[in-house]
Design a protein around this motif. Structure first.
Motif, PDB file in Angstrom:
ATOM      1  N   GLN A 110       0.840  -1.193   0.000  1.00  0.00           N
ATOM      2  CA  GLN A 110       0.000   0.000   0.000  1.00  0.00           C
ATOM      3  C   GLN A 110       0.877   1.245   0.000  1.00  0.00           C
ATOM      4  O   GLN A 110       1.809   1.363   0.786  1.00  0.00           O
ATOM      5  CB  GLN A 110      -0.903   0.008   1.238  1.00  0.00           C
ATOM      6  CG  GLN A 110      -1.881  -1.154   1.301  1.00  0.00           C
ATOM      7  CD  GLN A 110      -2.793  -1.053   2.516  1.00  0.00           C
ATOM      8  OE1 GLN A 110      -3.199   0.040   2.897  1.00  0.00           O
ATOM      9  NE2 GLN A 110      -3.099  -2.195   3.121  1.00  0.00           N
ATOM     10  N   LEU A 111       0.563   2.166  -0.907  1.00  0.00           N
ATOM     11  CA  LEU A 111       1.311   3.415  -1.010  1.00  0.00           C
ATOM     12  C   LEU A 111       0.604   4.520  -0.239  1.00  0.00           C
ATOM     13  O   LEU A 111      -0.597   4.736  -0.409  1.00  0.00           O
ATOM     14  CB  LEU A 111       1.443   3.841  -2.470  1.00  0.00           C
ATOM     15  CG  LEU A 111       2.529   3.162  -3.304  1.00  0.00           C
ATOM     16  CD1 LEU A 111       2.458   3.662  -4.745  1.00  0.00           C
ATOM     17  CD2 LEU A 111       3.903   3.440  -2.729  1.00  0.00           C
ATOM     18  N   VAL A 112       1.363   5.209   0.606  1.00  0.00           N
ATOM     19  CA  VAL A 112       0.839   6.352   1.350  1.00  0.00           C
ATOM     20  C   VAL A 112       1.721   7.549   1.044  1.00  0.00           C
ATOM     21  O   VAL A 112       2.934   7.520   1.304  1.00  0.00           O
ATOM     22  CB  VAL A 112       0.800   6.088   2.869  1.00  0.00           C
ATOM     23  CG1 VAL A 112       0.261   7.310   3.603  1.00  0.00           C
ATOM     24  CG2 VAL A 112      -0.017   4.839   3.188  1.00  0.00           C
ATOM     25  N   ILE A 113       1.154   8.600   0.465  1.00  0.00           N
ATOM     26  CA  ILE A 113       1.902   9.818   0.151  1.00  0.00           C
ATOM     27  C   ILE A 113       1.512  10.892   1.155  1.00  0.00           C
ATOM     28  O   ILE A 113       0.340  11.241   1.278  1.00  0.00           O
ATOM     29  CB  ILE A 113       1.609  10.316  -1.276  1.00  0.00           C
ATOM     30  CG1 ILE A 113       1.817   9.193  -2.294  1.00  0.00           C
ATOM     31  CG2 ILE A 113       2.485  11.520  -1.596  1.00  0.00           C
ATOM     32  CD1 ILE A 113       3.237   8.710  -2.398  1.00  0.00           C
ATOM     33  N   GLU A 114       2.497  11.403   1.888  1.00  0.00           N
ATOM     34  CA  GLU A 114       2.245  12.467   2.847  1.00  0.00           C
ATOM     35  C   GLU A 114       2.859  13.764   2.345  1.00  0.00           C
ATOM     36  O   GLU A 114       3.959  13.770   1.802  1.00  0.00           O
ATOM     37  CB  GLU A 114       2.841  12.110   4.216  1.00  0.00           C
ATOM     38  CG  GLU A 114       2.171  10.908   4.874  1.00  0.00           C
ATOM     39  CD  GLU A 114       2.736  10.636   6.263  1.00  0.00           C
ATOM     40  OE1 GLU A 114       3.820  11.193   6.578  1.00  0.00           O
ATOM     41  OE2 GLU A 114       2.111   9.873   7.016  1.00  0.00           O
TER      42      GLU A 114
END
Length: 450
Positions: A414-418
């Protein structure tokens, strides 16, 4: 025509007899290195408690050829953490500088590396001749490295080395917002700094607009150097960008590119480098990638023998177009364990993330970490952006670029961009830390690539 690296003449002067100078050849250099290796082995056996113990089973005449070095045991990072004082070959009163190295994310003992005044002079000498590739008398250099005001810091050593060339320097430390005005006001012609700090200067506010064609050369150092950052800086400033390779354990300076900018020429009068298979420890032939191992040849306070750096590279097999007889170390492609993680059985490294994200306009820095979640693994990427970047647009482009990476595309990660906090500088990496891909997964559910 490509100018020959100035390191060749410098090394030739070091190894030639005072009244019998001879042209530098590969065989004369290797004969010198063999002599220095034998002297270092004798010196450490006599003076270092650590090496007296480590080399107890090696014969007193165990190295008669350079190839015999492969018979000796390795020195590791863990050895430096546990026994740093036992490495010393001199009294502590003779130590001029002690550097403490704490790996990011660790709480155990730190590595300590010690230098005498003579050791620091060897580094000064290398900086002096290595920088002559980039600058000439009358140039002005801005050093964007930490510790500018601290005696014998890297910034201080570099500044003193440049003064020997009649080159003035300024060391304000990394500050992308205020640096452009200082570059213009001080007439700076060359920059030296970590890749993300120089990139931040190129992409912050008015950095690119006001500095283009003012900077003639840049030296990137102190961290992994992505090709994407080299390309971005060259384009922003319309200048030549050179790479430097080194680490504290080497005495900071290891090697620097010549005008061909196709691999590092090494300070072979002070260092002997090998490339080994990281699994078997077997030396590898030129052209094959493996772990860089270094032995110091002129160190007085704390010599190191076959120190495993964790860096992955190879020696070029073809001669450099500059015409030198010096060997060429290829660019570092990664580090053992620090930034090489397995995701669903496939390798994911920081350099791969670098080449995906740094070409995106507006990206100045990023932080990346793996974690475990309910449905498997997650990769969280925190972006550091320039003030004029469109956060949503950059985040969307970053997600697209990351999703195309093979290890991510073929897994269920899962990709999480902050996005950065409002008002942040865009720089996420402290000046004295190297960037890493952090693996925050429980040790029972992860394993590093071997």
């Amino acid at each position: 025509m490509t100018l020959k690296t100035p390191l060749e003449n410098w090394i030739q002067r070091i190894i030639s007899k005072e009244n019998d100078p001879v042209p530098l050849t590969r065989s004369s250099l290797e004969a010198y290195q063999l002599q220095k290796l034998r002297e270092t082995l004798f010196y450490t056996r006599e003076n270092s408690p650590f090496y007296r113990h480590l080399l107890r089973d090696a014969g007193t005449d165990s190295v008669r050829r350079i190839e015999d070095m492969a018979r000796l045991p390795f020195t590791t990072s863990e050895d430096l953490k546990k026994y740093s004082l036992r490495f010393l070959c001199v009294s502590q009163s003779s130590i001029e500088r002690c550097v403490t190295l704490q790996s990011s994310g660790t709480t155990g003992p730190a590595k300590r590396v010690f230098f005498t005044r003579e050791d620091l002079e060897h580094t000064l000498d290398f900086f002096h001749h290595g920088m002559s590739t980039l600058v000439n008398p009358g140039d002005r250099v801005m050093i964007l490295l930490p510790g500018g005001g601290r005696p014998d810091s890297v910034s201080d050593l570099l500044s003193r080395a440049l003064a020997r060339m009649d080159v003035q320097s300024l060391a304000p430390g990394p500050d992308p917002q205020n640096t452009p005005d200082a570059v213009i006001g001080q007439g700076i012609t060359c920059l030296v700094g970590a890749p993300v700090h120089v990139l931040a200067l190129a992409r912050c506010g008015h950095g690119e607009n006001c500095l283009k064609n003012r900077i003639k050369s840049v030296l990137l150092t102190a961290d992994n150097i992505p090709s994407a950052i080299v390309d971005a800086v060259e384009s922003a400033f319309n200048c030549k960008v050179y790479r430097h390779y080194g680490m504290t354990e080497m005495g900071w300076g290891g090697g620097v590119e010549c005008d061909a900018r196709d691999g590092y020429h090494l300070r072979e009068a002070d260092l002997f480098l090998e490339i080994i298979d990281p699994e078997t420890g077997r030396p590898l032939p030129d052209g094959e990638s493996g772990e860089v191992v270094v032995t110091t040849l002129t160190r007085v306070g704390m010599p190191l023998i076959r120190y495993r750096t964790g860096d992955i590279s190879r020696f070029h097999t073809s001669p450099c177009s500059c015409g030198t007889v010096l060997k060429r170390l290829d660019r570092i492609t990664g580090r053992m364990t620090d930034d090489d993680c397995l995701v669903s059985g496939m390798s994911l490294t920081l350099p791969v993330l670098d080449e995906a994200l740094f070409p995106l306009p507006g990206v100045m820095d990023f932080r990346a970490g793996l974690a475990s979640c309910r449905n498997g693994d997650s990769l969280t990427v925190t972006l550091g952006l320039s003030g004029d970047a469109d956060p949503d647009a950059v985040a969307a482009a970053a997600r697209e670029k990351l999703a195309a990476i093979h290890a991510i595309r073929t897994s269920r990660i899962q990709l999480v961009i902050e996005l950065p906090q409002p008002g942040s500088s865009g720089l996420l990496t402290p000046g004295n830390r190297k960037r890493t891909l952090e693996d925050n997964r429980p040790k029972s559910t992860r394993r590093y690539s071997d």
